[in-house]
Design a protein around this motif. Structure first.
Motif, PDB file in Angstrom:
ATOM      1  N   GLU A  48      29.859  43.245  33.436  1.00 30.23           N
ATOM      2  CA  GLU A  48      30.119  41.953  34.074  1.00 30.23           C
ATOM      3  C   GLU A  48      31.382  41.297  33.523  1.00 30.23           C
ATOM      4  O   GLU A  48      32.221  40.794  34.269  1.00 30.23           O
ATOM      5  N   THR A  49      31.485  41.296  32.184  1.00 33.35           N
ATOM      6  CA  THR A  49      32.660  40.630  31.582  1.00 33.35           C
ATOM      7  C   THR A  49      33.943  41.378  31.878  1.00 33.35           C
ATOM      8  O   THR A  49      35.004  40.760  32.073  1.00 33.35           O
ATOM      9  N   ASN A  50      33.849  42.704  31.893  1.00 34.96           N
ATOM     10  CA  ASN A  50      35.057  43.472  32.238  1.00 34.96           C
ATOM     11  C   ASN A  50      35.519  43.148  33.646  1.00 34.96           C
ATOM     12  O   ASN A  50      36.713  42.928  33.903  1.00 34.96           O
ATOM     13  N   ASN A  51      34.543  43.171  34.552  1.00 37.09           N
ATOM     14  CA  ASN A  51      34.897  42.839  35.939  1.00 37.09           C
ATOM     15  C   ASN A  51      35.428  41.404  36.061  1.00 37.09           C
ATOM     16  O   ASN A  51      36.419  41.135  36.765  1.00 37.09           O
ATOM     17  N   GLN A  52      34.718  40.472  35.355  1.00 39.77           N
ATOM     18  CA  GLN A  52      35.167  39.081  35.412  1.00 39.77           C
ATOM     19  C   GLN A  52      36.576  38.923  34.835  1.00 39.77           C
ATOM     20  O   GLN A  52      37.431  38.227  35.402  1.00 39.77           O
ATOM     21  N   THR A  53      36.802  39.604  33.705  1.00 40.80           N
ATOM     22  CA  THR A  53      38.122  39.513  33.071  1.00 40.80           C
ATOM     23  C   THR A  53      39.197  40.096  33.977  1.00 40.80           C
ATOM     24  O   THR A  53      40.294  39.524  34.133  1.00 40.80           O
ATOM     25  N   ILE A  54      38.854  41.250  34.573  1.00 45.30           N
ATOM     26  CA  ILE A  54      39.829  41.885  35.472  1.00 45.30           C
ATOM     27  C   ILE A  54      40.130  40.977  36.650  1.00 45.30           C
ATOM     28  O   ILE A  54      41.294  40.761  37.015  1.00 45.30           O
ATOM     29  N   TRP A  55      39.067  40.427  37.255  1.00 44.56           N
ATOM     30  CA  TRP A  55      39.292  39.552  38.419  1.00 44.56           C
ATOM     31  C   TRP A  55      40.001  38.255  38.029  1.00 44.56           C
ATOM     32  O   TRP A  55      40.885  37.765  38.749  1.00 44.56           O
ATOM     33  N   ASP A  56      39.577  37.713  36.862  1.00 44.75           N
ATOM     34  CA  ASP A  56      40.251  36.488  36.406  1.00 44.75           C
ATOM     35  C   ASP A  56      41.742  36.741  36.169  1.00 44.75           C
ATOM     36  O   ASP A  56      42.607  35.927  36.544  1.00 44.75           O
ATOM     37  N   GLU A  57      42.041  37.862  35.491  1.00 43.79           N
ATOM     38  CA  GLU A  57      43.453  38.177  35.221  1.00 43.79           C
ATOM     39  C   GLU A  57      44.200  38.426  36.525  1.00 43.79           C
ATOM     40  O   GLU A  57      45.350  37.988  36.693  1.00 43.79           O
ATOM     41  N   HIS A  58      43.523  39.099  37.482  1.00 44.15           N
ATOM     42  CA  HIS A  58      44.143  39.349  38.781  1.00 44.15           C
ATOM     43  C   HIS A  58      44.372  38.040  39.536  1.00 44.15           C
ATOM     44  O   HIS A  58      45.466  37.821  40.107  1.00 44.15           O
ATOM     45  N   ASP A  59      43.342  37.181  39.541  1.00 40.31           N
ATOM     46  CA  ASP A  59      43.491  35.896  40.235  1.00 40.31           C
ATOM     47  C   ASP A  59      44.614  35.068  39.615  1.00 40.31           C
ATOM     48  O   ASP A  59      45.430  34.457  40.336  1.00 40.31           O
ATOM     49  N   ASN A  60      44.629  35.039  38.275  1.00 40.83           N
ATOM     50  CA  ASN A  60      45.681  34.238  37.630  1.00 40.83           C
ATOM     51  C   ASN A  60      47.064  34.855  37.803  1.00 40.83           C
ATOM     52  O   ASN A  60      48.066  34.138  37.885  1.00 40.83           O
ATOM     53  N   ARG A  61      47.120  36.166  37.853  1.00 45.48           N
ATOM     54  CA  ARG A  61      48.407  36.813  38.152  1.00 45.48           C
ATOM     55  C   ARG A  61      48.855  36.437  39.561  1.00 45.48           C
ATOM     56  O   ARG A  61      50.035  36.166  39.798  1.00 45.48           O
ATOM     57  N   THR A  62      47.860  36.431  40.497  1.00 47.66           N
ATOM     58  CA  THR A  62      48.180  36.018  41.868  1.00 47.66           C
ATOM     59  C   THR A  62      48.635  34.562  41.905  1.00 47.66           C
ATOM     60  O   THR A  62      49.604  34.211  42.589  1.00 47.66           O
TER      61      THR A  62
END
Length: 436
Positions: A48-62
């Protein structure tokens, strides 16, 4: 006999031993179950945290990319407005084919000094007129009006130059504000692009102290957007006003030049008309002078004839007197009043009347001659005045050629000091120069 040594120690009971074994086994199973549960939960948490971190980093990169695009759009807009401001400042400051108005207005203002100098020089020259020619004529009115027109045009141009200077200050102020905003956005783009380029393998990432703090002076997104929008709107308004001012300056330059040109034409028309009037008056005076001189010559000739006749009449009177006097010496009865006596007496009376008439007529002729000489002097004095006035107005017209002939090509046609000319003069103009 051998003796058994017994070490004193605690002795557990067999049930206790079995119980201990059971407890150990049971606890081992419990611990393994707990560990298994934790491992499962840890795996779920990791996923869960890996996915959340990946999505959070992706969203913030976006979000960073979108923010970079937004800031870049504003930066490009500021680039355009800065370029437009520079062009408007250049257009308002310098003169040239691009319609650069402030310097053009300054050059036009400077150019008004020549017409003013020419008008004042013409007024000064015409102050050298003499006697009756010192008259307030239409030429003088037009020259004074020309000075007034030049002063009015200079005031109008000076006002526009002052407005242009004030507008340039405002444009420079707006440019500095836009430039400051542009620099801030350039720095922001560098920072955000650097943030966007970071990844987990970047060597310069590290933990920071209280990174989630809100820095002092932070603004909201609306405040940020309103600030740049205000700068944009102000730049648009100032450039629009500057463009309108440039059009007003161009209109003022055209109007003042037209007014000055119209006044120049009116003044030179008045000069030409006045010169024609003076030439006509000069010709009339010369004709009167010629006739007066002819009349003086004829009157002098008649006076000589009168004097000759008077001398002859005096001789005739002397002859009669002598005859009468001689006949008074006739002796005795011969001294009679005969026809000869009566004839000589009548002749004496007739001669005396004739001589009196001749003397009266001679006196009248002398008075007429004196009057002719006096009027001739007045005619010649007026002719001199007219010649001087025509020469002065001719010099004025020559001086006014500076208004239409380029300075490098201007050659005076009448020398102010030697009163010589660079062209062939008419007999009338030659006579003017001789009299002057």
């Amino acid at each position: 006999m051998a003796t058994l040594s017994v070490k004193p120690s605690q002795r557990f009971r067999l049930p206790d031993w079995h119980t201990n074994s059971y407890l150990l086994s049971t606890n081992a199973e419990l611990q393994r179950d707990a560990s298994h549960q934790i491992r499962q939960e840890a795996r779920v948490l990791r996923n869960e945290t890996n996915n959340q971190t990946i999505w959070d980093e992706h969203d913030n990169r976006t979000r960073l990319a979108e923010r970079i695009d937004t800031v870049n759009r504003w930066k490009e807009m500021l680039d355009k407005y800065l370029t437009d401001l520079d062009a408007e400042i250049d257009a308002l400051t310098q003169a040239g084919s691009q319609g650069r108005m402030k310097e053009s207005a300054e050059q036009n203002l400077q150019a008004k000094n020549l017409p003013l100098d020419v008008a004042i020089e013409c007024l000064t020259l015409r102050d050298s007129r003499r006697d009756i020619d010192v008259v307030k004529d239409p030429v003088e009115d037009e020259l004074h009006k020309e000075v007034e027109v030049i002063d009015a045009t200079k005031k109008a141009l000076q006002q526009k130059i002052s407005q242009a200077f004030e507008k340039l200050c405002l444009l420079q102020e707006v440019r500095q504000q836009l430039n400051s905003d542009h620099r801030g956005k350039m720095e922001t783009l560098d920072i955000d692009r650097g943030c966007l380029s970071l990844n987990l393998k970047s060597p310069n990432i590290s933990l920071k102290v209280n990174p989630t703090r809100v820095p002092n002076g932070s603004s909201t997104l609306k405040q940020w957007d309103d600030f740049t929008q205000f700068n944009k709107d102000r730049a648009e308004a100032e450039m629009k006003e500057a463009m309108e001012l440039r059009e007003a300056i161009a209109l003022t330059i055209a109007e003042t030049n037209n007014e000055l040109e119209a006044q120049r034409v009116a003044t030179e028309f008045a000069f030409r008309k006045r010169l024609r009037e003076m030439e006509k008056a000069y010709s009339e005076l010369k004709w009167q002078e010629k006739n007066t001189l002819e009349e003086i010559a004829e009157l002098q000739e008649d006076i000589r004839h009168l004097e000759e006749d008077l001398r002859r009449k005096l001789l005739n009177l002397k002859l009669c007197h002598t005859r009468l006097e001689s006949r008074t010496y006739r002796p005795n009865v011969e001294l009679c009043r005969d026809q000869a006596q009566y004839g000589l007496t009548d002749e004496v009376h007739q001669l005396e009347a004739t001589i009196a008439a001749l003397k009266q007529k001679l006196a009248q002729a002398q008075d007429a001659l004196d009057a002719l000489y006096k009027h001739l002097a007045r005619l010649q004095a007026d002719i001199t005045c007219k010649a001087n006035s025509m020469l002065l107005d001719t010099k004025c017209m020559d001086t006014r050629r500076k208004l239409t002939v380029p300075a490098e090509k201007f050659v005076p046609e009448v020398d102010t000091f030697t009163r010589t000319t660079n062209r062939t003069l008419s007999p009338l103009k030659s006579c003017q120069l001789e009299l002057a």
